[in-house]
Write an enzyme that holds these catalytic residues in place. Sequence first.
Site, PDB file in Angstrom:
ATOM      1  N   GLU A  74       0.773  -1.080   0.005  1.00 27.90           N
ATOM      2  CA  GLU A  74      -0.062  -0.061   0.157  1.00 27.90           C
ATOM      3  C   GLU A  74       0.810   1.168   0.181  1.00 27.90           C
ATOM      4  O   GLU A  74       0.440   2.104  -0.671  1.00 27.90           O
ATOM      5  CB  GLU A  74      -0.880  -0.031   1.343  1.00 27.90           C
ATOM      6  CG  GLU A  74      -2.014  -0.895   1.071  1.00 27.90           C
ATOM      7  CD  GLU A  74      -1.832  -2.320   1.210  1.00 27.90           C
ATOM      8  OE1 GLU A  74      -0.739  -2.533   1.693  1.00 27.90           O
ATOM      9  OE2 GLU A  74      -2.886  -3.318   0.620  1.00 27.90           O
ATOM     10  N   GLY A  99      -9.539  -0.895   5.868  1.00 26.08           N
ATOM     11  CA  GLY A  99      -8.491  -1.341   6.953  1.00 26.08           C
ATOM     12  C   GLY A  99      -7.194  -1.546   6.624  1.00 26.08           C
ATOM     13  O   GLY A  99      -6.200  -1.703   7.313  1.00 26.08           O
ATOM     14  N   HIS A 143     -12.063  -4.905   7.678  1.00 25.73           N
ATOM     15  CA  HIS A 143     -12.941  -4.707   6.461  1.00 25.73           C
ATOM     16  C   HIS A 143     -14.233  -3.911   6.718  1.00 25.73           C
ATOM     17  O   HIS A 143     -15.061  -3.803   5.682  1.00 25.73           O
ATOM     18  CB  HIS A 143     -13.310  -6.070   5.798  1.00 25.73           C
ATOM     19  CG  HIS A 143     -12.215  -7.133   5.183  1.00 25.73           C
ATOM     20  ND1 HIS A 143     -11.261  -7.620   6.411  1.00 25.73           N
ATOM     21  CD2 HIS A 143     -12.018  -7.287   4.203  1.00 25.73           C
ATOM     22  CE1 HIS A 143     -10.397  -8.289   5.492  1.00 25.73           C
ATOM     23  NE2 HIS A 143     -10.695  -8.111   4.222  1.00 25.73           N
TER      24      HIS A 143
END
Lengths: 340, 365
Positions: A74, A99, A143
Amino acid sequence: MTAAATPAGKDAEGKATTTTLGRALNEGLRQAMRDEERVVLLGEDIASLGGVFRVTDGLAAEFGDRVVDTPLAESGIIGTAIGLALRGYRPVCEIQFDGFVYPAFDQIVSQLAKMRARSRGLLRLPVTIRIPVGGGIGAVEHHSESNEAYFCHTAGLRVVACGHPQDAYDMLRAAIACDDPVIFYEPKRRYWDRAEVDLGRPVDSGTLGRARVLREGSDVTVAAYGPTVAVALNAAEIAAAEGRSLEVLDLRSLSPLDATELRRSASKTGRVVVVHEAPVNVGLGAEIAATVMEHCFYDLEAPVERVGGYNVPYPPARAEGDYLPDLDRVLDAVDRVCAS
Amino acid sequence: MSTDSVAAAAPSHAGDVLQLVDPAGTLNEQTAAGMLDVTGELVRALYRDMVLGRRFDQEAYSLQRQGELGLWLMSLGQEAAQAGSIRALRDDDRVFPSYREHVAALCRGVPPTELLSQWRGSSHGSWDPERYHFHIYSLVLATQTLHAVGYAMGVRYDAGDGVVLAYFGDGASSQGDASEALNWAAVTSAPVVFFCQNNGWAISTPASKQYAAPLAERAKGFGLDAVSVDGNDVLAVYAATQRMAERVRAGGAPGLIEAHTYRMSGHSTSDDPRRYREDAELARWKAHDPVERVRLLLTARGWADEDYFATVASDAEELAVRTRRECRALPEPSLSDTFRNTLCEETEALRREREGFETFKESFL
Ligand SMILES: Cc1ncc(C[n+]2csc(CCOP(=O)(O)OP(=O)(O)O)c2C)c(N)n1
């Protein structure tokens, strides 16, 4: 720039058609990529799979290597998007779930948000970060989180949340066209909501910074965004049957907040209920309440009420029904502000 | 190829360490052959870059001590690693520096005051990256390695023939972003060269506590090409970077250069290196001074005479005087500008806050 073809979701006469929020986002991306060839998509599993929510479905087939299946990293997604933006591209990043944005937190808040101010306005960072947000889909942990407050707290970012299909289409295109970094929240439990959507609209930057009244009312303002907009509309429907008139305000832009619209509505009704999924503690509702209090103190009939997540970690899926602000909790808050 | 002297003083490194000129100023003709056409003109130019860069660094250090700068991160000892690498690139190759690349920045034409501006507290990044093809400094370690990879992906999209170079340190190599960047570059074949100035220390933490596998080896594990060079040998750095850049420019896999060097000063003006390193270590590295060995080479070859050295020295003095004068004249930053530059267009909320600030401030006049 390539000539715009007829959007897939539009009928033969070019009229609005009924489609889902997820599909509207897909069409928004497609149209943005057709209009501007420097738009590139970065994310995990977004090419052949079309993303875990299929929002990028079919785009790799049309746009080839402009849709990048990235390594599972990420920080890398946002860090390389910054580099691409510095090269003149307009990257649109997909974070797979709310998340999982935290590994990229530094790149977002310390690099992406600050580079323009650091360079004294010399650099532009037109990066859009799409994040499926919120609960209500029975997911496992990490999530279902609502993390907008972290990003709203950082100057240099625009933070927006779409609540229904037409806004999904319009706001996404406006976000991609915006020269500033935009955190773009997509309410994941609304991906399958259907509505009539006009896919032929031109880019309207006004959809990005402005709240919108979805239902006029005179007794109470219910301010919501993203997944709770539908809850607020529902509450207004039921309240109306009970003789109460609720005004539903879809904030859309979380940072900056559309304070003008908020003040106008709060002054009109004199009562405000804020509804969001994130924990109430130091959440956006606090900022909204403070804004209303600062500017509309003498017009208020009751303290601003906040309805949101409790101050606990997001609970296991089978308990999320009690955690998420639902119709009963909203109507309960409406009762409270009306009792004052 | 490897020299015991460098290896002994340097932290663990991968295989051979490329060296063209030894600390006594002797050129290894055999190694240089086929790698680099060593001309007097090239060596003189690199010597000048290093002397000017060192003098500038020294002046900035003094300015900090006199309260003109809030902080300074010294580049003393790393002149060869920086001048050698940046001069091997094309001027339009894009560079993403860390925060200690003052010599490289000067070589790119970044004005001295713009280099000082950040450390004086006048800005957070002063120069126009587009103008010098040199990005503003990155203070969060290793973040810029990812920016470099993304930029390089853009170069590839544009079908450009540019190369992107990212500087980072041995300490920064432990950051997740550095690993993400090496891996990402390898899988995308981005035209990027990572340049690690391994100066032995991350503030007080020695490279030996930073990692177990040599950096160049790690890079190879990600699928990059990697070389180790004597970072105090400007010709070795120049040759290695030139080779790597040309290979990457021609479409080869991205690469990493690990330059073994040493910061002969503290980490910054807030640091006390006597707390963590031995005097003997510093003495050992002083014998490897990157500037001195080039001076010896120039003299031995008859490529430069006393007049030349005197001219370079006086140019360096001039740079120092100018730096001092212009540093003091740097304009004070204005908070109003920060409001205006936070987003591309000042929003209603920002404008209201700025005007509130300005009205409040004016009420004291
Ligand atoms: C993410 C992060 N953590 C900590 C710091 C504080 N810090 C600044 S420089 C430094 C040491 C860096 O060492 P290295 O990467 O080897 O570069 P050098 O300073 O030696 O050139 C540290 C810990 C920082 N800037 N960024």
